[in-house]
Design an enzyme around this catalytic site. Structure first.
Site, mmCIF file in Angstrom:
data_model
loop_
_atom_site.group_PDB
_atom_site.id
_atom_site.type_symbol
_atom_site.label_atom_id
_atom_site.label_comp_id
_atom_site.label_asym_id
_atom_site.label_seq_id
_atom_site.Cartn_x
_atom_site.Cartn_y
_atom_site.Cartn_z
ATOM 1 N N SER A 2 25.002 29.750 50.706
ATOM 2 C CA SER A 2 26.641 30.260 51.257
ATOM 3 C C SER A 2 26.727 31.600 52.309
ATOM 4 O O SER A 2 25.433 31.979 53.042
ATOM 5 C CB SER A 2 27.381 31.368 49.772
ATOM 6 N N TYR A 4 24.245 39.124 45.386
ATOM 7 C CA TYR A 4 24.261 37.260 45.895
ATOM 8 C C TYR A 4 24.112 37.532 46.576
ATOM 9 O O TYR A 4 23.958 35.755 47.180
ATOM 10 C CB TYR A 4 26.400 36.933 45.530
#
Length: 225
Positions: free
Chosen positions: A123, A136
């Site tokens: 990401s 994350y």
């Protein structure tokens, strides 16, 4: 055979349906989100080594020319000094440990076949430094180093391990972005739009077809850094 984790929702579901429609042999794993149609789906906790190994042993004869697509991912938003450690570690367990568990399970047969493609979904969040995303971001950026190490270990076996660093797409976790922030988000993207799922699919196909691309992280983000 194409194997997709978290295939009952979001990006995983999209890839599962598209690739099956194209006639590919595809199976999908799910855990909490039960698919509407169960054909080709198997319930599996990817963080559970015993479950994944048992599934592999039970179905060993089916596995040939494997493409493993790791789309599974969860998030937990909290400033570091307020974070609950159990929830923080759970993100690492699913996004990183679960991903490696799947790789570890199927890597041996890939080496035996002298063919394998592993595609991990990372990401842009790990690149930008966004408040509240330490869990994350840590889980996704760790995929870069893991993939490079595995690429070196397995490159002589025609097994490639690559990442797609996703920006913001009109599918999946974009649902968690507050509506009042969406316009600001889109304006921050040089392309001035969210990504289209078809652009994810074309990137996946490119990685599968390119045997010389190994240990790479492709930034699929509309120019957002």
């Amino acid at each position: 055979m194409i194997i997709i984790t978290s295939a009952s929702r979001g990006i995983g579901k999209f890839l599962f349906e598209k690739l099956r429609y194209e006639g590919k042999e595809v199976i999908g794993f799910y855990n909490n989100t039960v698919p509407e149609i169960t054909d080709g789906y198997y319930r599996l906790d990817i963080t559970n080594e015993e479950q994944t190994k048992a599934f592999f042993i039970e179905n060993r004869d089916k596995f040939k020319n494997i493409v493993l697509i790791n789309t599974a991912g969860i998030s937990y938003n909290s400033f570091g000094h307020k974070a609950d450690l159990t929830q923080w570690k759970n993100v690492i367990d699913v996004n990183l440990v679960g991903c490696f568990n799947m790789i570890n399970t199927f890597l041996g047969v890939m080496r035996e076949d002298n063919f394998g493609r592993i595609i991990n979904f990372a990401s842009v969040v790990g690149q930008k430094g966004i408040p509240g995303t330490s869990a994350y971001a840590s889980s996704k950026s760790a995929l870069w180093g893991m993939s490079r190490a595995l690429a070196v270990e397995n490159g002589n076996k025609n097994v490639t391990i690559n990442n797609i660093n996703l920006g913001y797409f009109n599918i999946g976790m974009i649902e968690q972005v507050p509506e009042n922030y969406m316009n600001t988000l889109v304006e921050s993207i040089p392309a001035k739009r969210l990504g289209n799922p078809e652009e994810i699919l074309s990137t996946v196909k490119f990685i599968i077809d390119n045997a010389y691309l190994n240990g790479a992280s492709i930034d699929l983000n509309g120019g957002l850094f």
